[in-house]
Every structure is written in structure tokens, then in C-alpha cells.
Write an enzyme that holds these catalytic residues in place. Structure first.
Site, short mmCIF file in Angstrom:
data_model
loop_
_atom_site.label_atom_id
_atom_site.label_comp_id
_atom_site.label_asym_id
_atom_site.label_seq_id
_atom_site.Cartn_x
_atom_site.Cartn_y
_atom_site.Cartn_z
N GLY A 129 25.39 -6.78 6.30
CA GLY A 129 25.34 -6.60 4.98
C GLY A 129 23.88 -6.51 4.53
O GLY A 129 23.02 -5.94 5.07
N SER A 130 23.70 -7.16 3.15
CA SER A 130 22.85 -7.16 2.43
C SER A 130 21.59 -7.85 3.07
O SER A 130 20.38 -7.62 2.42
CB SER A 130 23.18 -7.79 0.83
OG SER A 130 24.06 -6.93 0.51
#
Length: 594
Positions: free
Chosen positions: A312-313
Site C-alpha cells: 500500500g501507501s
């Protein structure tokens, strides 16, 4: 020998002159001669009796000493001489960085039976089944009454069990000495140590071989007599490892997660000070591997190394670091964040509406997918792949675990522009938490690549430069702002200036493609202290759900971040880091009076 005459002439003549009987002289001399002969014979007999007595005493002493020696030593079976190679049972210890024992050897015994020598095999089988509940009495009776000459009963028994078997008193139950591998700390660092088992086995010894982890990786070294018994010293700190595992276990339960992992690494040397994966196991009683189902459901599965996830981020900092280093943007450069962003039939959204524009710093602080995608467009797919390759995100880690080479990151076969956009915010490339920890350490330590290791290093090994020191400083400032005013506000630990980035990635389905709507991998990659990085900590939770509010919350800011903060709060003092006031960004001396 000189003989004295029985009738000496001088004495005869003298006796005649005196009118005495000369025959009395002869009788007297005969008596004296016989007495002398008797005395000599008695002396010879006494000497012979003394010598014979001494010989008997020596014989009895020898026999008694031998009997005492036999009574004090371990009873063994006679061994036939053969040409086979001897079994080398000795194995070196494994210690942590402080020299504390993680794995060692323990002298124990095996139990075997020779049915032809057994007096009462039925009773022996019944008694053994009471001592060892895992044994089947019926099967033992069948084996003991068969034509078998030899069979193992138990490969390892405790001294208490050995005494109980002794009390059975059957001569057909015999013991063999051997060494077994002992892990005195139980499940602590289980996935790193791995475990050991018996290889070649004999009655008097057994070969101990590694089955997983560093025990398998360094199996030859640990068994090499040329090392002189020197221990294998790891980079782990037993105290820190125990602390990380305790906090991670509590966090996993509190956040209702299926599994969890944490990695604490030195940003300068790459030494792994602690690495935990939950659920875990006790290497003293290593369970059997799963034969079906999801491998990650097994406690043997090392999520830190073998777990390959979309993170993810946490990937966003890679795109920003590359753009800063290439001079494409500055921290204050404004980037379009108006959403949604369209690319063909694909649509990119943000978790919240952040308005039409954000600065590059705020793209990281707010965690904007759209902003990161626009930055990735400036970089381009070719340069993006080259940078990720340099970070080590496309190759298995070289950490000293036998499981590491098989954990190769997953990447698309083709790299169209949509892949460039999605990879910039952590979707499309799957890597392990250890990959992430090494990449964050490389960006935060001044911009030189580090290689993670489980062996203690006395000095840092400088790797190739990835970004400039100035870019590294800018990256640390941005990550610090994520904690101060961004998505990782629960990660603040007073005195330790934590910096980091959150990442919440939807979990892909095992079959049929697509992603779950309510299952995520929540990750927080952190560095501390931000102004002078010493350590990187990555915490990842599998399917967490925070339920203290009215609605369930799954994002990393609510799940992984608080767990990481608690690990730092407890581990930092143990690492020798003193809490300190964070230096001001623009600290300077101001002239207030001339």
C-alpha cells in the site's frame, strides 16, 4: 655352602681327655643342624605365604575397583566394529549479540528395545504406555512379541522418564546416550532459529541437522569441528526480541488480526535486532508443515520474510524520493489532487477529498493516491523500475535464512503506464516486510543501500548510493510530518521523534481474482529518531479490525501505528537511546541588541 663336621676332631680329643662320651657331640651337632634346616624351611614357607597373600589382595583390589568403575559408568551394549563413518553429534551453540544462548545442546537418552532379551514383553508394553501416553500399548505388545530383533521406542526421553523405565526392570529395554538440540527460550525468535532434528542415528549417538531458519542455513558451519566449538553469534538482542514479540502479540489480539510481523533493523549496518512473526511455535517441539490450505495459516510461516504482500501507501515515499532526487519536484511543489483521476477505463481515488492541489510534502502527509500518481507520471515507468530495482524490491532478500530465496517479490510481466501509477502507491508489486524495512533504512540513513543481515557486524558496510544526502534529509522531514500531523498521529513517542508512513492495502483473494472488501494488510514503516536515524521499524498486521468505536476501523493509522508506537516506547530505552528534545527546524542565534 660350608658344612660343619658332625664329629670335629678337636672336640673329640678334648672330650676323651675329660672322660666324656664323643657320641654326644655328634648327636648335638645333628640336632643343631636339623634346627637350622627347620628355621630356613619355615622362613621360605612364610615368604611364599606372604607373596601369595599379597597376590590375592592385589587381585581382589583389582576386581573390586573394576566392579566399582562398572557400577559408576553408563551401561552400554557391545558394539561391533565396522567401516562406517562415525556420527558427529556435537553442534555449536547459537547466541545473540550479547552472547546469550539461543540454541545449545543437551545430553539425553534414547530408549530402544531388543525383544529377544525381554523377560515379560506384555507387562513392559503396558508399563511403557503408562509412562509415555503417546505410545500405543497394543502396537508395543505386537512389536515386542514379534520376531524383530531391534526397535526404537522413544528417540528422546527425560531423566525422570528414564528412571521410570529403569523401574520396569526388563533387560530388553535399553538406553543409548545422545545429544539433542535445546532452545532454552522457547518460542522466542522461533522463525529465525528454525529448528533441528536427527539425521543419521545410531544406538550411541545421533546426527543433529538443521531443518529451517539459521539452523539450516549454517548447518555445515555449526557442525564443522574446525571452528573449535565457537558459537554462531547473531545480530539479535534477546531482550529486544522478547519485548517486540510481547507487544506484537498483544497488539495482534487487541486489533483482532489473523497474524502479525515486526522487524527492527539498524539503519547503518542492516543488522536485524529483532524480527517476529505471529503466530509462532516452539522449536523444541516443531510442528509438522501444512499439507493443504493457505501456507500462511501455518505457525511455521515466516511473515516477515516469506509473506509477500502489496504494502500500500508505504510505497509512496519511493516515488517522491526519486522525483526529489531527479529534481522533478521540491517539497513545496504543488501537485494536482483533484479526483477522481482517470486513465482509460481505470479510476484512481483518494480516501478523502483533499482539494485540487497539495504540496509534495502534503501528498505524503495526507497519503494522496492521485498526487502520487501524478508524480509517478513525471518519473516514467522505465526510471521507476530502475529505482525499485536498486532498492532491492524485485529480488529476494539475501538475509541468512533458508526460506529467503523462495520469497521473490511479485511484479507485473508488463509495465504499462497504469502500472506505473498504481505501483507508485503500493498496488501492483508485492514484497515482504523485510524488503520494505531494508528500503526505508536505505532512504533514511543518508541514501546508501543496506543489506539486511542476521549476523552481528562490527562496522557498517557502505553500499551503493541511491539518493543524495539532501534528498534523504527531505524524506525524513516528510515522514516526520506524517506522524506530527498526518495519518500516523498515534505513532508519536515523546523524546524519540518517530517518522514513518502508513499503508493499508486490500487483501487479494486466493482464488477467482479481485480483492476482499473487508480484509486488509495494514503496515507502518517507521524510522527513529527522525533527525538522526538509528533504527527502522516495520509493523504489519494481517486482517486487523479496530472495534473500539461505533464502526470497525481497518486502516494502518488505527491498527498498525499504535502497536509500532508501543514497541518503540518500550524498546528504545533498551536500545540505549535516551529521550531528547527534537531540534527545531530553523534553530539559530538571533541578535536582539547591539
Amino acid at each position: 655352602m660350608t658344612r660343619i663336621p658332625l664329629r670335629p676332631l678337636a672336640r673329640i680329643l678334648s672330650a676323651r681327655e675329660k672322660g666324656e662320651n664323643p657320641d654326644a657331640i655328634e648327636r648335638e651337632n645333628i640336632r643343631l643342624r636339623h634346627e637350622a634346616m627347620r628355621d630356613r624351611a619355615r622362613l621360605r614357607a612364610e615368604g611364599r605365604l606372604l607373596i601369595l597373600g599379597a597376590a590375592f589382595v592385589a587381585a581382589f583390589v583389582t576386581v573390586g575397583a573394576q566392579m566399582g568403575l562398572l557400577a559408576a559408568t553408563e551401561p552400554v551394549e557391545p558394539q561391533a566394529t565396522g567401516m562406517g563413518a562415525a556420527i558427529v553429534a556435537q553442534r555449536a551453540d547459537i547466541t545473540d549479540r550479547q552472547g546469550r544462548i539461543l540454541a545449545t545442546n543437551l545430553v539425553t537418552h534414547s530408549l530402544y528395545a531388543q525383544p529377544p532379551l525381554m523377560v515379560d514383553p506384555i507387562r513392559a508394553a503396558e508399563e511403557l504406555a503408562l509412562i509415555f501416553p503417546d505410545l500405543d500399548a497394543a502396537r508395543l505388545k505386537k512389536d515386542f512379541t514379534s520376531k524383530r530383533k531391534f526397535l526404537w521406542v522413544k528417540k528422546k526421553i527425560s531423566p525422570e522418564q528414564m528412571q521410570l523405565v529403569h523401574e520396569i526392570g526388563d533387560p530388553g529395554l535399553l538406553f543409548g546416550p545422545r545429544e539433542m538440540r535445546l532452545y532454552p527460550n522457547g518460542a522466542i525468535a522461533a522463525h529465525i532459529l528454525g529448528g533441528a532434528s536427527f539425521g543419521r542415528e545410531g544406538v550411541r549417538s545421533a546426527e543433529v541437522v538443521g531443518t529451517a531458519g539459521v539452523e539450516k542455513t549454517f548447518d555445515g558451519w555449526l557442525r564443522d569441528p574446525a571452528n573449535g566449538g565457537a558459537p554462531l553469534q547473531l545480530s539479535l538482542d534477546l531482550t529486544i526480541q522478547s519485548t517486540v514479540e510481547d507487544v506484537l502479540y498483544g497488539g495482534m489480539k487487541l486489533m483482532n488480526a489473523k497474524g502479525a510481523t515486526a522487524i527492527l533493523m539498524d539503519v547503518k549496518t542492516g543488522e536485524i535486532v529483532a524480527m517476529a512473526s505471529l503466530p509462532d511455535f516452539d522449536p523444541n517441539t516443531r510442528p509438522a508443515p501444512l499439507t493443504k490450505g493457505d501456507p500462511s495459516d501455518s505457525p511455521l510461516f515466516n511473515r516477515a520474510v516469506q509473506g509477500v504482500y502489496e504494502l500500500g501507501s508505504t510505497f509512496k515515499i519511493f516515488a517522491v524520493a526519486q522525483a526529489l532526487d531527479l529534481g522533478l519536484v521540491r517539497p513545496e511543489t504543488m501537485v494536482e489532487t483533484k479526483g477522481p483521476m482517470f486513465w482509460g477505463k481505470f479510476k484512481i481515488r483518494d480516501f478523502h477529498n483533499y482539494g485540487p492541489q497539495l504540496s509534495v510534502t502534503d501528498v505524503i502527509v495526507k497519503s494522496s493516491n492521485i498526487g502520487t500518481a501524478h508524480i509517478a507520471q513525471l518519473i516514467g515507468g522505465v526510471r521507476q523500475q530502475e529505482f525499485l530495482q536498486k532498492l532491492g524490491m524485485f529480488d529476494p532478500t539475501t538475509v541468512e535464512l533458508v526460506e529467503a530465496p523462495g520469497a521473490k517479490p511479485l511484479r507485473p510481466a508488463k509495465w504499462p503506464e497504469i502500472t506505473t501509477l498504481t505501483v507508485s502507491y503500493g498496488h501492483g508489486v508485492a514484497a515482504s516486510p523485510l524488503h520494505l524495512a531494508a528500503a526505508y533504512a536505505s532512504l533514511a540513513n543518508g541514501g546508501t543501500r543496506i543489506t539486511p543481515t542476521l549476523l552481528r557486524r562490527d562496522k557498517a558496510e557502505t553500499g551503493p548510493r541511491l539518493i543524495s544526502e539532501a534528498t534523504s534529509t527531505q524524506i525524513r522531514d516528510m515522514l516526520r510530518q506524517v506522524v506530527v500531523r498526518g495519518t500516523a498521529s498515534f505513532g508519536e513517542v515523546p523524546g524519540y521523534a518517530v517518522a514513518g508512513k502508513t499503508g493499508t492495502a486490500d487483501k487479494p483473494k486466493r482464488t477467482g481474482g479481485g480483492y476482499y472488501k473487508d480484509k486488509v494488510i495494514a503496515t507502518f514503516a517507521s524510522v527513529f529518531p527522525a533527525h538522526d536515524p538509528k533504527y527502522v521499524l516495520v509493523v504489519s498486521l494481517d486482517e486487523p479490525v479496530e472495534t473500539s468505536g461505533t464502526e470497525p476501523r481497518r486502516t494502518a493509522g488505527w491498527t498498525a501505528v499504535p502497536v509500532a508506537a508501543e514497541i518503540i516506547r518500550r524498546a528504545a530505552p533498551l536500545l540505549g537511546l535516551r529521550p531528547e528534545v527534537e531540534p527545531l527546524a530553523d534553530a539559530a542565534v538571533t541578535l536582539v541588541r547591539n
